[in-house]
Design a protein around this motif. Structure first.
Motif, PDB file in Angstrom:
ATOM      1  N   UNK A   5       0.659  -1.120  -0.147  1.00  0.00           N
ATOM      2  CA  UNK A   5       0.126  -0.027  -0.251  1.00  0.00           C
ATOM      3  C   UNK A   5       1.169   1.128  -0.060  1.00  0.00           C
ATOM      4  N   UNK A   6       0.556   1.804  -1.310  1.00  0.00           N
ATOM      5  CA  UNK A   6       1.622   3.424  -1.201  1.00  0.00           C
ATOM      6  C   UNK A   6       1.100   4.604  -0.183  1.00  0.00           C
ATOM      7  N   UNK A   7       0.236   4.481   0.560  1.00  0.00           N
ATOM      8  CA  UNK A   7      -0.342   6.110   1.176  1.00  0.00           C
ATOM      9  C   UNK A   7      -0.880   4.877   2.032  1.00  0.00           C
ATOM     10  N   UNK A   8       0.440   5.525   3.561  1.00  0.00           N
ATOM     11  CA  UNK A   8       0.167   5.160   5.014  1.00  0.00           C
ATOM     12  C   UNK A   8      -0.810   6.103   5.343  1.00  0.00           C
ATOM     13  N   UNK A   9      -1.103   7.568   4.532  1.00  0.00           N
ATOM     14  CA  UNK A   9      -2.278   8.457   5.225  1.00  0.00           C
ATOM     15  C   UNK A   9      -2.905   8.223   4.652  1.00  0.00           C
ATOM     16  N   UNK A  10      -3.086   7.893   3.833  1.00  0.00           N
ATOM     17  CA  UNK A  10      -4.877   8.007   3.269  1.00  0.00           C
ATOM     18  C   UNK A  10      -5.347   7.500   3.874  1.00  0.00           C
ATOM     19  N   UNK A  11      -7.069   8.522   4.354  1.00  0.00           N
ATOM     20  CA  UNK A  11      -8.006   8.195   5.359  1.00  0.00           C
ATOM     21  C   UNK A  11      -8.654   6.956   4.774  1.00  0.00           C
ATOM     22  N   UNK A  12      -8.893   6.164   3.918  1.00  0.00           N
ATOM     23  CA  UNK A  12      -9.152   5.530   3.303  1.00  0.00           C
ATOM     24  C   UNK A  12      -8.262   4.254   3.330  1.00  0.00           C
ATOM     25  N   UNK A  13      -7.290   3.521   3.376  1.00  0.00           N
ATOM     26  CA  UNK A  13      -6.692   2.714   4.884  1.00  0.00           C
ATOM     27  C   UNK A  13      -6.530   2.485   5.729  1.00  0.00           C
ATOM     28  N   UNK A  14      -6.494   3.727   6.177  1.00  0.00           N
ATOM     29  CA  UNK A  14      -7.090   3.849   7.783  1.00  0.00           C
ATOM     30  C   UNK A  14      -8.676   3.178   8.450  1.00  0.00           C
ATOM     31  N   UNK A  15      -9.385   3.859   7.651  1.00  0.00           N
ATOM     32  CA  UNK A  15     -10.853   2.984   7.708  1.00  0.00           C
ATOM     33  C   UNK A  15     -10.877   1.368   6.810  1.00  0.00           C
ATOM     34  N   UNK A  16      -9.832   1.020   6.385  1.00  0.00           N
ATOM     35  CA  UNK A  16      -9.604  -0.599   6.015  1.00  0.00           C
ATOM     36  C   UNK A  16      -8.887  -0.894   7.101  1.00  0.00           C
ATOM     37  N   UNK A  17      -8.459  -0.222   7.463  1.00  0.00           N
ATOM     38  CA  UNK A  17      -7.299  -1.009   8.810  1.00  0.00           C
ATOM     39  C   UNK A  17      -8.474  -1.392   9.969  1.00  0.00           C
ATOM     40  N   UNK A  18      -9.230  -0.012  10.256  1.00  0.00           N
ATOM     41  CA  UNK A  18     -10.357  -0.636  11.346  1.00  0.00           C
ATOM     42  C   UNK A  18     -10.879  -1.130  11.129  1.00  0.00           C
ATOM     43  N   UNK A  19     -11.654  -1.326   9.548  1.00  0.00           N
ATOM     44  CA  UNK A  19     -13.040  -2.482   9.709  1.00  0.00           C
ATOM     45  C   UNK A  19     -12.583  -3.932   9.164  1.00  0.00           C
ATOM     46  N   UNK A  20     -11.137  -3.757   8.972  1.00  0.00           N
ATOM     47  CA  UNK A  20     -10.697  -5.502   9.448  1.00  0.00           C
ATOM     48  C   UNK A  20     -10.556  -5.691  10.647  1.00  0.00           C
ATOM     49  N   UNK A  21     -10.303  -4.818  11.583  1.00  0.00           N
ATOM     50  CA  UNK A  21     -10.130  -5.375  13.164  1.00  0.00           C
ATOM     51  C   UNK A  21     -11.322  -5.832  13.450  1.00  0.00           C
ATOM     52  N   UNK A  22     -12.971  -4.882  12.963  1.00  0.00           N
ATOM     53  CA  UNK A  22     -12.895  -5.170  13.655  1.00  0.00           C
ATOM     54  C   UNK A  22     -13.929  -5.980  13.187  1.00  0.00           C
ATOM     55  N   UNK A  23     -13.888  -6.425  11.860  1.00  0.00           N
ATOM     56  CA  UNK A  23     -14.447  -7.907  11.334  1.00  0.00           C
ATOM     57  C   UNK A  23     -13.680  -9.256  12.387  1.00  0.00           C
ATOM     58  N   UNK A  24     -12.467  -8.900  12.323  1.00  0.00           N
ATOM     59  CA  UNK A  24     -11.840 -10.425  12.961  1.00  0.00           C
ATOM     60  C   UNK A  24     -12.215 -10.343  14.250  1.00  0.00           C
ATOM     61  N   UNK A  25     -12.503  -9.170  15.503  1.00  0.00           N
ATOM     62  CA  UNK A  25     -13.433  -9.087  16.565  1.00  0.00           C
ATOM     63  C   UNK A  25     -14.070  -9.827  16.167  1.00  0.00           C
ATOM     64  N   UNK A  26     -15.340  -9.550  15.219  1.00  0.00           N
ATOM     65  CA  UNK A  26     -16.728 -10.051  15.339  1.00  0.00           C
ATOM     66  C   UNK A  26     -16.475 -11.489  15.164  1.00  0.00           C
ATOM     67  N   UNK A  27     -15.331 -12.010  14.459  1.00  0.00           N
ATOM     68  CA  UNK A  27     -15.392 -13.502  14.169  1.00  0.00           C
ATOM     69  C   UNK A  27     -15.434 -14.152  15.107  1.00  0.00           C
ATOM     70  N   UNK A  28     -13.610 -13.478  16.211  1.00  0.00           N
ATOM     71  CA  UNK A  28     -13.941 -14.214  17.453  1.00  0.00           C
ATOM     72  C   UNK A  28     -14.356 -14.707  18.458  1.00  0.00           C
ATOM     73  N   UNK A  29     -15.644 -13.577  19.020  1.00  0.00           N
ATOM     74  CA  UNK A  29     -16.467 -12.946  19.356  1.00  0.00           C
ATOM     75  C   UNK A  29     -18.014 -14.270  18.852  1.00  0.00           C
ATOM     76  N   UNK A  30     -18.334 -14.284  17.632  1.00  0.00           N
ATOM     77  CA  UNK A  30     -19.879 -15.214  17.006  1.00  0.00           C
ATOM     78  C   UNK A  30     -19.563 -15.923  15.542  1.00  0.00           C
ATOM     79  N   UNK A  31     -18.083 -16.495  15.660  1.00  0.00           N
ATOM     80  CA  UNK A  31     -18.349 -16.895  14.584  1.00  0.00           C
ATOM     81  C   UNK A  31     -17.381 -16.136  13.586  1.00  0.00           C
TER      82      UNK A  31
END
Length: 84
Positions: free
Chosen positions: A1-27
């Motif tokens: 990923x080229x731009x570390x300061x891109x707001x979309x990349x930040x949102x993607x990383x946050x959403x990915x972490x949220x998804x993994x948390x849901x997967x661990x909690x609820x399957x």
């Protein structure tokens, strides 16, 4: 990923972490995980479109239509309510 300061990349990383948390909690097949995964897909698509240079009018129209459909299908999220 080229731009570390891109707001979309930040949102993607946050959403990915949220998804993994849901997967661990609820399957992996829970509605929460699947919904989060779909939202992540949307963010990734937006990022891919944003990285196309130059962004054509057709691509802009396609992205706007896709966003319209997503908000139409998820009115509770579009209104700003957050599911816990």
């Amino acid at each position: 990923m080229r731009e570390n300061n891109n707001p979309l990349l930040v949102q993607i990383q946050t959403k990915k972490e949220e998804m993994f948390a849901y997967a661990q909690q609820t399957g992996f097949n829970s509605m929460e995980t699947i919904s989060c995964s779909q939202e992540l897909d949307k963010l990734i698509y937006e990022y891919q479109i944003s990285m196309q240079a130059p962004l054509t009018n057709k691509a802009k129209d396609k992205l706007q239509f896709r966003n319209f459909l997503w908000f139409f299908q998820h009115p509770q999220k579009a209104a700003g309510s957050v599911e816990a």
